[in-house]
Each structure stands twice: as structure tokens, then as C-alpha cells.
Design a protein around this motif. Structure first.
Motif, PDB file in Angstrom:
ATOM      1  N   THR A 154     114.605 -18.080   7.633  1.00 21.17           N
ATOM      2  CA  THR A 154     115.208 -17.568   8.862  1.00 21.17           C
ATOM      3  C   THR A 154     115.334 -18.647   9.932  1.00 21.17           C
ATOM      4  N   ALA A 155     116.333 -18.480  10.800  1.00 21.61           N
ATOM      5  CA  ALA A 155     116.455 -19.282  12.021  1.00 21.61           C
ATOM      6  C   ALA A 155     116.631 -18.315  13.184  1.00 21.61           C
ATOM      7  N   TYR A 156     115.972 -18.612  14.295  1.00 18.39           N
ATOM      8  CA  TYR A 156     116.028 -17.737  15.467  1.00 18.39           C
ATOM      9  C   TYR A 156     116.660 -18.518  16.620  1.00 18.39           C
ATOM     10  N   PHE A 157     117.906 -18.179  16.957  1.00 17.97           N
ATOM     11  CA  PHE A 157     118.646 -18.893  18.007  1.00 17.97           C
ATOM     12  C   PHE A 157     118.410 -18.238  19.369  1.00 17.97           C
ATOM     13  N   ILE A 158     118.116 -19.096  20.365  1.00 17.55           N
ATOM     14  CA  ILE A 158     117.856 -18.593  21.713  1.00 17.55           C
ATOM     15  C   ILE A 158     118.889 -19.065  22.740  1.00 17.55           C
ATOM     16  N   TRP A 159     119.730 -20.049  22.358  1.00 15.22           N
ATOM     17  CA  TRP A 159     120.638 -20.629  23.361  1.00 15.22           C
ATOM     18  C   TRP A 159     121.904 -21.162  22.715  1.00 15.22           C
ATOM     19  N   LYS A 160     122.949 -21.230  23.544  1.00 16.35           N
ATOM     20  CA  LYS A 160     124.257 -21.737  23.121  1.00 16.35           C
ATOM     21  C   LYS A 160     124.692 -22.791  24.138  1.00 16.35           C
ATOM     22  N   LYS A 161     125.251 -23.877  23.671  1.00 13.76           N
ATOM     23  CA  LYS A 161     125.693 -24.996  24.527  1.00 13.76           C
ATOM     24  C   LYS A 161     124.534 -25.594  25.317  1.00 13.76           C
ATOM     25  N   PRO A 162     123.648 -26.329  24.702  1.00  8.94           N
ATOM     26  CA  PRO A 162     123.594 -26.633  23.275  1.00  8.94           C
ATOM     27  C   PRO A 162     122.900 -25.515  22.491  1.00  8.94           C
ATOM     28  N   TYR A 163     123.165 -25.476  21.191  1.00  7.50           N
ATOM     29  CA  TYR A 163     122.471 -24.505  20.359  1.00  7.50           C
ATOM     30  C   TYR A 163     121.000 -24.881  20.280  1.00  7.50           C
ATOM     31  N   MET A 164     120.157 -23.900  20.533  1.00  5.48           N
ATOM     32  CA  MET A 164     118.708 -24.128  20.490  1.00  5.48           C
ATOM     33  C   MET A 164     118.045 -22.999  19.711  1.00  5.48           C
ATOM     34  N   VAL A 165     116.963 -23.353  19.033  1.00  3.76           N
ATOM     35  CA  VAL A 165     116.232 -22.380  18.227  1.00  3.76           C
ATOM     36  C   VAL A 165     114.760 -22.370  18.633  1.00  3.76           C
ATOM     37  N   ALA A 166     114.058 -21.341  18.199  1.00  5.73           N
ATOM     38  CA  ALA A 166     112.608 -21.297  18.387  1.00  5.73           C
ATOM     39  C   ALA A 166     111.954 -22.107  17.281  1.00  5.73           C
ATOM     40  N   GLY A 167     111.081 -23.038  17.668  1.00  4.95           N
ATOM     41  CA  GLY A 167     110.340 -23.837  16.705  1.00  4.95           C
ATOM     42  C   GLY A 167     108.873 -23.453  16.714  1.00  4.95           C
ATOM     43  N   SER A 168     108.027 -24.391  16.321  1.00  2.69           N
ATOM     44  CA  SER A 168     106.592 -24.122  16.272  1.00  2.69           C
ATOM     45  C   SER A 168     105.991 -24.088  17.670  1.00  2.69           C
ATOM     46  N   ASN A 169     104.747 -23.627  17.753  1.00  2.00           N
ATOM     47  CA  ASN A 169     104.024 -23.587  19.013  1.00  2.00           C
ATOM     48  C   ASN A 169     104.696 -22.677  20.037  1.00  2.00           C
ATOM     49  N   THR A 170     105.234 -21.546  19.547  1.00  2.22           N
ATOM     50  CA  THR A 170     105.848 -20.540  20.411  1.00  2.22           C
ATOM     51  C   THR A 170     105.385 -19.158  19.963  1.00  2.22           C
ATOM     52  N   PHE A 171     105.410 -18.215  20.890  1.00  2.00           N
ATOM     53  CA  PHE A 171     105.070 -16.832  20.564  1.00  2.00           C
ATOM     54  C   PHE A 171     106.110 -16.252  19.612  1.00  2.00           C
ATOM     55  N   ILE A 172     107.365 -16.648  19.783  1.00  2.19           N
ATOM     56  CA  ILE A 172     108.417 -16.173  18.885  1.00  2.19           C
ATOM     57  C   ILE A 172     108.106 -16.567  17.451  1.00  2.19           C
ATOM     58  N   ASN A 173     107.729 -17.817  17.244  1.00  2.00           N
ATOM     59  CA  ASN A 173     107.426 -18.281  15.886  1.00  2.00           C
ATOM     60  C   ASN A 173     106.249 -17.517  15.291  1.00  2.00           C
ATOM     61  N   TYR A 174     105.267 -17.197  16.123  1.00  2.00           N
ATOM     62  CA  TYR A 174     104.123 -16.415  15.652  1.00  2.00           C
ATOM     63  C   TYR A 174     104.590 -15.052  15.145  1.00  2.00           C
ATOM     64  N   LEU A 175     105.464 -14.401  15.891  1.00  4.47           N
ATOM     65  CA  LEU A 175     105.956 -13.091  15.476  1.00  4.47           C
ATOM     66  C   LEU A 175     106.882 -13.185  14.267  1.00  4.47           C
ATOM     67  N   LEU A 176     107.639 -14.273  14.151  1.00  2.00           N
ATOM     68  CA  LEU A 176     108.463 -14.478  12.959  1.00  2.00           C
ATOM     69  C   LEU A 176     107.577 -14.535  11.719  1.00  2.00           C
ATOM     70  N   ARG A 177     106.494 -15.292  11.791  1.00  2.00           N
ATOM     71  CA  ARG A 177     105.571 -15.396  10.654  1.00  2.00           C
ATOM     72  C   ARG A 177     104.980 -14.036  10.311  1.00  2.00           C
ATOM     73  N   LEU A 178     104.628 -13.273  11.335  1.00  2.00           N
ATOM     74  CA  LEU A 178     104.062 -11.948  11.105  1.00  2.00           C
ATOM     75  C   LEU A 178     105.070 -11.040  10.398  1.00  2.00           C
ATOM     76  N   ASN A 179     106.349 -11.268  10.667  1.00  2.00           N
ATOM     77  CA  ASN A 179     107.425 -10.502  10.041  1.00  2.00           C
ATOM     78  C   ASN A 179     107.833 -11.039   8.667  1.00  2.00           C
ATOM     79  N   LYS A 180     107.136 -12.076   8.215  1.00  2.00           N
ATOM     80  CA  LYS A 180     107.477 -12.762   6.961  1.00  2.00           C
ATOM     81  C   LYS A 180     108.894 -13.329   6.995  1.00  2.00           C
ATOM     82  N   PHE A 181     109.267 -13.819   8.191  1.00  2.00           N
ATOM     83  CA  PHE A 181     110.469 -14.619   8.358  1.00  2.00           C
ATOM     84  C   PHE A 181     110.017 -16.081   8.371  1.00  2.00           C
ATOM     85  N   GLU A 182     110.361 -16.825   7.338  1.00  2.00           N
ATOM     86  CA  GLU A 182     109.970 -18.235   7.263  1.00  2.00           C
ATOM     87  C   GLU A 182     110.907 -19.057   8.141  1.00  2.00           C
ATOM     88  N   ASN A 183     110.415 -19.499   9.258  1.00  2.00           N
ATOM     89  CA  ASN A 183     111.218 -20.226  10.232  1.00  2.00           C
ATOM     90  C   ASN A 183     111.527 -21.631   9.709  1.00  2.00           C
TER      91      ASN A 183
END
Length: 269
Positions: A154-183
Motif C-alpha cells: 500500500t501507499a498512503y498519499f497525503i498531498w499533491k503538488k508535490p505528491y507526498m506520502v506517509a512514511g515511517s515514524n508517523t501515526f498513519i504508518n502505525y495504523l497502516l501496519r495495524l490494518n495489514k497494509f504494508e507501506n
């Protein structure tokens, strides 16, 4: 009363704070769910829960830019900040006005700790304890649900122009892992920029989540992602469920269940 915030800063309170300013939307929601709405004297323009809060409480700016004169005029007893949402300069400026509590959230455990701290600070022990117990029930139930679900790249996009995603060391990434979404961008810290050019995209992606905040991705944005990730499922994601902590977690896990069921019904696996 001596309190330590989540940056291990010591706050000495002579009495329970009666006038509160919240500079963090998810913390504003939590305060209201703790029964402290009437104590709120200032919020940000991004504080959208409860629905009419901005009509009932003075708006003192955003999370990155605040009106210090307005804040001072409200005579707050305490200002509630967050390390990620608010800048160090904001925290330091607010400390010249009154006590400042700073949260720092990376896990559900951090969120529960914050709820307990607010219970201690504002004498809402019963309410805080009830919210913590209910969140723990939701988490336990979700872990049973997700246990046998497949892991999805999975990729989790948070922004456009420039495109940005959630990486490690974020609460979003923690919840992705809990959801079994491999970031797939977990190898990068925080919120890296990514190139959406077809030469650079990750061909193994199964799910692309487009967050509703801070950039409000809509249905119209899905086309460009589908062109670049033709084999992935492009999904509009509720950003509040993936990035708000506090009492929002009472609703998040039911949302996560439905999200996973939708992916299953779409025959993603």
C-alpha cells in the motif's frame, strides 16, 4: 499539581485549568468528548468536530499560524499543542502567555496516555477511563478481525503538488501496519515526496489510499493514479480515521473493517 506532557516537559498547575485553548483538531474533539466543551475559549480553523465548534468558540488561527494577540486576549489557563501539528516557535510563544501541554503521538498507546493525562489535568478521570476502555475494546476486536486478512502492499498519499506520502515514524504508518497494509514507503522518514512518473512508480502496489486531508483528494484525482498504478485499487480514504487520535479512535476501527470488506468485495484478493 505536577504534570509531565508527552515531551517530558513538567507543568506545574496550581489548580484545574478552567479556560482552554486547543491548537489541534483531534484534541479539540477529545476535549468535547471528555465534557470540556464549555471550558474551550479558543480553537483553530481546522477544528471541525463537534460540527458547530467554530461558531461557538473563538477561532485563533490555524495549526501553523496563530493570532497571539487574540490568544492573549482570551486569558487562557492552558494551551494544548502537538509536536507535529504545531511548530516549536508556536509552543515557545504560547509559553509566554500561560501553561502549554504538548502531545506527541506515534501509537495507540501514546493516544491512550494523552487521554489519561487530560483526565488528570482537567479532573475528568471517569470520562477518560471510559473512553480508554472503549478504545481498548475496539482495538482488541479489530485485531481478531484483521488476524487472517492478507497483507496488502500500500501507499498512503497525503498531498499533491508535490505528491507526498506517509512514511515511517508517523501515526498513519502505525495504523497502516495495524490494518495489514504494508507501506511501501516505510523505508522513508515522515512524509517524503514521491515521483508519480511511470518510470519511478512502484509496480508491486495493490492499494493506493488517497487521504481526505491535509490535501482533500476527490474522485476526480483517482484517474491520474490509476494511469500510473494500473493494477492497484485506488481508494479515497478518510484522513481523520488514519491520522486523528483521541476519541476519534472510537469510530476508526469500524471504518477500517468496512474498508477491508470493500477491498475484499472488489475482489482485490
Amino acid at each position: 499539581m505536577k504534570i509531565e506532557d508527552q515531551l517530558n516537559r513538567t507543568i506545574h498547575l496550581k489548580e484545574i485549568p478552567k479556560r482552554i485553548i486547543s491548537l489541534v483538531p483531534s484534541q479539540t474533539e477529545l476535549l468535547c468528548d471528555l465534557g470540556l466543551k464549555s471550558a474551550l475559549v479558543g480553537v483553530t480553523k481546522f477544528c471541525v468536530h463537534p460540527h458547530n465548534i467554530k461558531k461557538e468558540v473563538t477561532v485563533v488561527g490555524g495549526t501553523k499560524q496563530i493570532d497571539l494577540k487574540k490568544i492573549k486576549s482570551l486569558s487562557p489557563d492552558i494551551i494544548l499543542c502537538n509536536k507535529e501539528e504545531n511548530t516549536k516557535e508556536i509552543v515557545e510563544a504560547c509559553e509566554l502567555i500561560c501553561h502549554v501541554h504538548v502531545s506527541d503521538i506515534f501509537t495507540i498507546e501514546d493516544s491512550l496516555e494523552l487521554i489519561k493525562q487530560y483526565g488528570d489535568i482537567f479532573d475528568r478521570h471517569k470520562e477518560a477511563g471510559e473512553i480508554i476502555a472503549r478504545i481498548n475494546e475496539e482495538v482488541a476486536d479489530f485485531k481478531v478481525f484483521i488476524k487472517d486478512q492478507p497483507t496488502l502492499k500500500t501507499a498512503y498519499f497525503i498531498w499533491k503538488k508535490p505528491y507526498m506520502v506517509a512514511g515511517s515514524n508517523t501515526f498513519i504508518n502505525y495504523l497502516l501496519r495495524l490494518n495489514k497494509f504494508e507501506n511501501v514507503y516505510e523505508v522513508s522518514e515522515r512524509y517524503p515526496e514521491v515521483n508519480l512518473d511511470k518510470k519511478h512508480v512502484n509496480k508491486t502496489l495493490q492499494v493506493v489510499l488517497l487521504s481526505s486531508e491535509p490535501f482533500p483528494f476527490k474522485e476526480k484525482h483517482k484517474k491520474i493514479f490509476q494511469e500510473n498504478y494500473p493494477t492497484a485499487k485506488i481508494v479515497l480514504a478518510d484522513g481523520e480515521m488514519f491520522s486523528w487520535y483521541g476519541s476519534r479512535l472510537l469510530k476508526a476501527f469500524r471504518y477500517f473493517k468496512q474498508l477491508r470488506l470493500n477491498l475484499h468485495n472488489d475482489q482485490l484478493y
